[in-house]
Design a protein around this motif. Sequence first.
Motif, PDB file in Angstrom:
ATOM      1  N   ARG A  41       0.831  -1.212   0.000  1.00  8.08           N
ATOM      2  CA  ARG A  41       0.000   0.000   0.000  1.00  8.08           C
ATOM      3  C   ARG A  41       0.866   1.263   0.000  1.00  8.08           C
ATOM      4  O   ARG A  41       0.568   2.243  -0.680  1.00  8.08           O
ATOM      5  CB  ARG A  41      -0.906  -0.034   1.226  1.00  8.08           C
ATOM      6  CG  ARG A  41      -1.805   1.172   1.387  1.00  8.08           C
ATOM      7  CD  ARG A  41      -2.640   1.037   2.651  1.00  8.08           C
ATOM      8  NE  ARG A  41      -2.998   2.346   3.168  1.00  8.08           N
ATOM      9  CZ  ARG A  41      -3.500   2.575   4.376  1.00  8.08           C
ATOM     10  NH1 ARG A  41      -3.695   1.556   5.201  1.00  8.08           N
ATOM     11  NH2 ARG A  41      -3.803   3.797   4.762  1.00  8.08           N
ATOM     12  N   ARG A  81       2.053   1.656  -3.510  1.00  6.99           N
ATOM     13  CA  ARG A  81       0.982   1.871  -4.464  1.00  6.99           C
ATOM     14  C   ARG A  81       0.272   3.198  -4.227  1.00  6.99           C
ATOM     15  O   ARG A  81       0.088   3.996  -5.137  1.00  6.99           O
ATOM     16  CB  ARG A  81      -0.004   0.705  -4.336  1.00  6.99           C
ATOM     17  CG  ARG A  81      -0.854   0.407  -5.558  1.00  6.99           C
ATOM     18  CD  ARG A  81      -1.797  -0.772  -5.290  1.00  6.99           C
ATOM     19  NE  ARG A  81      -2.582  -0.560  -4.092  1.00  6.99           N
ATOM     20  CZ  ARG A  81      -2.517  -1.331  -3.007  1.00  6.99           C
ATOM     21  NH1 ARG A  81      -1.683  -2.362  -2.948  1.00  6.99           N
ATOM     22  NH2 ARG A  81      -3.279  -1.072  -1.960  1.00  6.99           N
ATOM     23  N   GLU A  82      -0.158   3.440  -2.983  1.00  3.93           N
ATOM     24  CA  GLU A  82      -0.970   4.619  -2.685  1.00  3.93           C
ATOM     25  C   GLU A  82      -0.143   5.853  -2.373  1.00  3.93           C
ATOM     26  O   GLU A  82      -0.473   6.943  -2.808  1.00  3.93           O
ATOM     27  CB  GLU A  82      -1.884   4.347  -1.491  1.00  3.93           C
ATOM     28  CG  GLU A  82      -3.018   3.381  -1.810  1.00  3.93           C
ATOM     29  CD  GLU A  82      -3.927   3.145  -0.594  1.00  3.93           C
ATOM     30  OE1 GLU A  82      -4.753   2.218  -0.675  1.00  3.93           O
ATOM     31  OE2 GLU A  82      -3.804   3.873   0.410  1.00  3.93           O
ATOM     32  N   ASP A  83       0.915   5.668  -1.576  1.00  2.79           N
ATOM     33  CA  ASP A  83       1.652   6.843  -1.133  1.00  2.79           C
ATOM     34  C   ASP A  83       2.944   7.060  -1.878  1.00  2.79           C
ATOM     35  O   ASP A  83       3.714   7.972  -1.556  1.00  2.79           O
ATOM     36  CB  ASP A  83       1.887   6.757   0.385  1.00  2.79           C
ATOM     37  CG  ASP A  83       0.567   6.808   1.148  1.00  2.79           C
ATOM     38  OD1 ASP A  83       0.295   5.874   1.937  1.00  2.79           O
ATOM     39  OD2 ASP A  83      -0.196   7.750   0.930  1.00  2.79           O
TER      40      ASP A  83
END
Lengths: 654, 323
Positions: free
Chosen positions: A445, A448-450
């Motif tokens: 995550r 991917r997200e940050d």
Amino acid sequence: MKRMGLFICHCGTNIADTVDVEKLAKKFESYPGIVFSTNYKYMCSHPGQALIADAIKEHDLDGVIVAACSPILHETTFRKLARQSGINPYQCEIANIREQCSWVHKDKEKATAKAEKIIKSIIEKTRLNEDLKPIEVDVTRKALVIGGGVAGIQAALDIADAGYPVLLVEKEPSIGGHMAQLSETFPTLDCSQCILTPKMVEAATHPNIELLAYSEVKSVDGYVGNFTVTIEEKATGIDWDICTGCGQCSEICPISVPSEFEKGLGNRPAIYTPFPQAVPNKPIIDSENCLEMKTGACGLCVRECEAEAINFNMEPTYREEEVGAIVVATGYELYPIMNLGEYGGGEIEDVIDGLAFERLLSSSGPTNGKIRRPSDGKLVKDIVFIQCAGSRDPEKHKPYCSRICCMYSTKQAMLYKHSVHDGQPYIFYIDIRSGGKGYEEFVERAQREDKVIYIRGKVSKLYRENGKVKIAGVDTIANKPIELEADLVVLAMAMIPTTGTEKLANVLKLQTDANGFLQETHPKLRPLESTTAGFYLAGCSQSPKDIPDTVSQASGAAAKVVGLFSGEYLQLEPTIATVDEELCSGCGICISVCPYSAREMDIGKGIAKVNEALCVGCGACVVACPSGATDQKNLTDEQISSMAKAILKGEKES
Amino acid sequence: MGKKLNIALYWGASCGGCEIAVLDTNEKILKLAEVADIVFWPVAMDTKYKDVEKMENGSIDITLYNGAIRSEENREMAELLRRKSKLLIAFGSCAVDGCIPGLGNLYKREEVLENAFKKTVTTDNPKGIIPEVIHGKRKLTLPELEPRVSTLQQVVPVDAFIPGCPPPTELIAKFIDIVASGEEIPKGANLAPDISVCDDCDRNPKEEKILPDIIRPHRLEKDNGECFLLQGVLCMGPVTRSGCKTRCINANFPCTGCMGPTSKVTDQGARFISAIGSIIGGKELDTDQEKMKEIIDKIDDPIGTFYMYTLASSIMGGKKWKD
């Protein structure tokens, strides 16, 4: 004349394939002292045990030898059976012909010959065995928990919930430990204080828990089930019983010094509560920096205090407590940055460690949650995290992995990104260790997200240039050196045991490992018990670990304590050292060799004596005793000699 | 007044010190003379071996045999006196444990002769003559050295033991009292107390003991009066029977172990190695192998230190050769 029975186990094919068990059972029928000899497929099974029980009754046996697997597995099983069948359990012995014979040899003839010798030696031992009774020791059903971090708090709560009184001692003015300094925890990003403070309050208010904050354990005497502990309640300078916690004193105090809780990134007065959610929520006076205590030139807080709770002349007090078990949960510290010269040695202000960064992230921290660099308060746009700072470095620093850093650096990078949307976090790593529940997904995550960028390689040097921190590292996947510059560098410093742990280990005579962590009895099978009976380990005092494992271990330690308290007596193995009072000359050599502090001098008689509750029968003193005055129950010098003769009989001198 | 006892004293391979020790009892020896006649004592009387052979078996009530068994003569006399005596007592460490002559078991008999008669610096033996049993055409009756040194009980059954190099006067006096009172000496008894020197030693603090270093006695810069082991000086006290009133220690020299070990210990040297091996450096050196080795390497002469008196009676007995 002892009547002994021999029971040889096939253990399926484990033993029978390599050792001719039937031939041996037949051969031993005529061995002196053996009145019954047989073999069976699985001695530990129900019918196998019934076979032994029947033979004991039918042949009036008073000694049983089971030739089978290691005593570690089934000695207790067969001894219980012996006891139930009416013979003293210590007249039942195991001859290990599996781990020490069939499992390590291939030649059937030689293995059978060896098994015969092993069995002979155990028969000879049993022949000279005495009936023994387990040592019964009374237990004080009160626990002491040393350390009020999440480990200590959890252990105290579990023991208290089980109905036993607990004394929780914490050396800082507030409980909570390092977990109280964290902003959010991985992998859930729970607010750390939000999940911790309910437990802290519960620990402080539980009817079975007495909390002694700002106190330290000075000495422990006695042994498992029967400890006498001396605790120093340090001088707070404030009568906590009448203080209302209004905080006026802190507000008026003119002194401002770096705050330990804020890792030096913020300040506090000389009369202070370490953080707003502190439990107990009462202040203490820092006598080193208090103007009134040093020069008599202030006293502003006294004027403010309506409750008249301030007392500059307070002295520490001491109390003695009787407890039956002690949980040591003294936690960790971070390896100081000053040990890493290549990373600035603590001289570069904008190079900080993980805990300091937690304070920057924390909304109640010194910068109210804004990520500002310490040198000039500028908002941090570029941030670099460096893993394994001081860990995994057997040559110069700590050889071990500190377990939590991969996860918390990832978390910190994510939290940074949530706070500084246009910032870019980089993490220099060797490996990413994310083995816990939800951990791998968390790392995914982050990328991917940050958009956290992970660079595989070590950083060789940090230095200041043009107001930024320059990072000279390497990217081993791209196979080239890499240079970055950042506003702030966060080092994932190695986790080390607190200096308090080392001090305490000396006072309590607890074993520590090569890295200073408290030594467990067995790393796999008994990871919560210290080698000294009655002491249990919880949290990072034993080894680096994260919060889920800490809480689990604390509950486990509590279960051990509750188990100790739940019996009527504490039963200990009686196969311990003995002292022949006539022969002992009081030379004192045995006292220094005992690893369990189980030997002491009887000053009146001038001879050594054995503490039956502490002695585990390791035999070190028996070897060391220069006059043969010390021996061991059911493993006497005579028995060992007998066993050796049985093994060596018939062997030619080569 | 009953019949007087017959007492004999004999020396095998010995230095003569045990004889002097008997005389050292001063007036006590008169008490012995009241109840006993000495029928054989080569150092003081002219009784011949022939005369002993003529005595009836068992007619000597007590024989004190001192000295080890090094030569055929020592053995023959041990066997003779065994036949002629009711009680045969091993007197002094040579007879009990082999003592200094026992150290000869580190060498082959031939080496001993070569060294004594040819190699020593002050020997003047240009023709290289070594004593021989057979010389020329005649067979001389010189007793041959046995291949190894034995203790008395290794050649004949022994009834009791009085250790010491020499036995302390107090112990001999105790023996004389026992004989004079007619009290029976239990078979196999060792007359020295069955407890180690530490029990009696003023320097014993009766606390935990560690060996911080190993320093030879003459290299100890200042003796602070503490236990020798605590100062790093090897003292055999812990593995040695008391009864000597700590003479050597009172003279500020560590015990060297002449009274032999207590009853539970079969090998004094091995036991001492176990004991000090367990306390070298104390708990701080628990894992520092290098430092421990450094200290142990300071022992100049392990056999001479640990087995000075008991090599012949130890488990190994001395060196063993393949041939």
